[in-house]
Design a protein around this motif. Structure first.
Motif, PDB file in Angstrom:
ATOM      1  N   ILE A   1       0.935  -1.227   0.050  1.00 39.68           N
ATOM      2  CA  ILE A   1      -0.006   0.071  -0.092  1.00 39.68           C
ATOM      3  C   ILE A   1       0.695   1.253   0.095  1.00 39.68           C
ATOM      4  O   ILE A   1       0.511   2.195  -0.811  1.00 39.68           O
ATOM      5  CB  ILE A   1      -0.900  -0.117   1.062  1.00 39.68           C
ATOM      6  CG1 ILE A   1      -2.079  -1.181   0.979  1.00 39.68           C
ATOM      7  CG2 ILE A   1      -1.627   1.289   1.516  1.00 39.68           C
ATOM      8  CD1 ILE A   1      -2.885  -0.807  -0.294  1.00 39.68           C
ATOM      9  N   ARG A   2       1.953   1.339   0.789  1.00 41.10           N
ATOM     10  CA  ARG A   2       2.714   2.390   0.992  1.00 41.10           C
ATOM     11  C   ARG A   2       3.360   2.880  -0.401  1.00 41.10           C
ATOM     12  O   ARG A   2       3.660   4.080  -0.519  1.00 41.10           O
ATOM     13  CB  ARG A   2       3.749   2.189   2.076  1.00 41.10           C
ATOM     14  CG  ARG A   2       2.957   2.280   3.512  1.00 41.10           C
ATOM     15  CD  ARG A   2       4.337   2.508   4.461  1.00 41.10           C
ATOM     16  NE  ARG A   2       3.780   2.419   5.850  1.00 41.10           N
ATOM     17  CZ  ARG A   2       4.420   2.109   6.815  1.00 41.10           C
ATOM     18  NH1 ARG A   2       5.462   1.349   6.852  1.00 41.10           N
ATOM     19  NH2 ARG A   2       3.756   2.412   8.078  1.00 41.10           N
ATOM     20  N   THR A   3       3.780   1.890  -1.108  1.00 38.95           N
ATOM     21  CA  THR A   3       4.564   1.873  -2.485  1.00 38.95           C
ATOM     22  C   THR A   3       3.778   1.910  -3.614  1.00 38.95           C
ATOM     23  O   THR A   3       4.241   2.726  -4.444  1.00 38.95           O
ATOM     24  CB  THR A   3       5.588   1.023  -2.598  1.00 38.95           C
ATOM     25  OG1 THR A   3       5.024  -0.502  -2.719  1.00 38.95           O
ATOM     26  CG2 THR A   3       6.631   0.784  -1.657  1.00 38.95           C
ATOM     27  N   THR A   4       2.406   1.524  -3.648  1.00 33.26           N
ATOM     28  CA  THR A   4       1.812   1.469  -4.819  1.00 33.26           C
ATOM     29  C   THR A   4       0.500   2.190  -4.974  1.00 33.26           C
ATOM     30  O   THR A   4       0.348   2.674  -6.043  1.00 33.26           O
ATOM     31  CB  THR A   4       1.529   0.048  -5.522  1.00 33.26           C
ATOM     32  OG1 THR A   4       0.751  -0.425  -4.302  1.00 33.26           O
ATOM     33  CG2 THR A   4       2.794  -0.891  -5.484  1.00 33.26           C
ATOM     34  N   HIS A   5      -0.080   2.281  -3.975  1.00 34.39           N
ATOM     35  CA  HIS A   5      -1.673   3.000  -4.170  1.00 34.39           C
ATOM     36  C   HIS A   5      -1.504   4.488  -4.622  1.00 34.39           C
ATOM     37  O   HIS A   5      -2.236   4.793  -5.347  1.00 34.39           O
ATOM     38  CB  HIS A   5      -2.227   2.924  -2.679  1.00 34.39           C
ATOM     39  CG  HIS A   5      -3.642   3.571  -2.832  1.00 34.39           C
ATOM     40  ND1 HIS A   5      -4.522   2.880  -3.743  1.00 34.39           N
ATOM     41  CD2 HIS A   5      -4.046   4.558  -2.490  1.00 34.39           C
ATOM     42  CE1 HIS A   5      -5.622   3.470  -3.825  1.00 34.39           C
ATOM     43  NE2 HIS A   5      -5.462   4.781  -3.021  1.00 34.39           N
ATOM     44  N   GLN A   6      -0.505   5.138  -4.089  1.00 39.42           N
ATOM     45  CA  GLN A   6      -0.505   6.682  -4.472  1.00 39.42           C
ATOM     46  C   GLN A   6      -0.167   6.671  -5.994  1.00 39.42           C
ATOM     47  O   GLN A   6      -0.921   7.580  -6.564  1.00 39.42           O
ATOM     48  CB  GLN A   6       0.327   7.380  -3.701  1.00 39.42           C
ATOM     49  CG  GLN A   6       0.507   8.817  -4.065  1.00 39.42           C
ATOM     50  CD  GLN A   6       1.371   9.555  -3.021  1.00 39.42           C
ATOM     51  OE1 GLN A   6       2.474   9.276  -2.355  1.00 39.42           O
ATOM     52  NE2 GLN A   6       1.185  10.751  -2.842  1.00 39.42           N
ATOM     53  N   ALA A   7       0.340   5.707  -6.545  1.00 39.32           N
ATOM     54  CA  ALA A   7       0.838   6.000  -7.866  1.00 39.32           C
ATOM     55  C   ALA A   7      -0.500   5.324  -8.607  1.00 39.32           C
ATOM     56  O   ALA A   7      -0.822   6.015  -9.905  1.00 39.32           O
ATOM     57  CB  ALA A   7       1.868   4.879  -8.410  1.00 39.32           C
ATOM     58  N   VAL A   8      -1.455   4.621  -8.078  1.00 35.64           N
ATOM     59  CA  VAL A   8      -2.543   4.166  -9.028  1.00 35.64           C
ATOM     60  C   VAL A   8      -4.019   4.629  -8.585  1.00 35.64           C
ATOM     61  O   VAL A   8      -4.933   4.635  -9.290  1.00 35.64           O
ATOM     62  CB  VAL A   8      -2.569   2.712  -8.963  1.00 35.64           C
ATOM     63  CG1 VAL A   8      -1.460   1.959  -9.427  1.00 35.64           C
ATOM     64  CG2 VAL A   8      -2.933   2.322  -7.620  1.00 35.64           C
TER      65      VAL A   8
END
Length: 88
Positions: free
Chosen positions: A69-76
């Motif tokens: 969640i920390r690494t991918t959600h903000q990007a998507v």
């Protein structure tokens, strides 16, 4: 002072367990409620829960989910803008 809004929430339940102290299973952990995690993005209305891989310990799955969640959600996230809000 700047105004901040909560835009995401991460819920972690550490579960409930006890160690078996007698018999041939002594030292093993018996879970009565498994650890779990849930992430909710209030911007894009996404709710995600961890996926447990076969044979993977539940605490490891929760830790992997948090890292994901920390690494991918903000990007998507379709509604997020850089530096928008605060996560709780």
């Amino acid at each position: 002072m700047t105004r901040q809004e909560v835009v995401a929430a991460l819920f972690i339940d550490c579960g409930k367990a006890r160690e078996i102290r007698h018999g041939d299973r002594a030292g093993q952990i018996r879970w009565t409620r498994l650890p779990s995690a849930r992430f909710e993005c209030l911007l894009c209305r996404t709710a995600e829960t961890p996926i447990v891989r076969p044979g993977e310990p539940i605490p490891s799955a929760v830790a992997r989910f948090i890292a994901h969640i920390r690494t991918t959600h903000q990007a998507v996230c379709t509604a997020a803008t850089p530096n928008q809000g605060a996560a709780a």
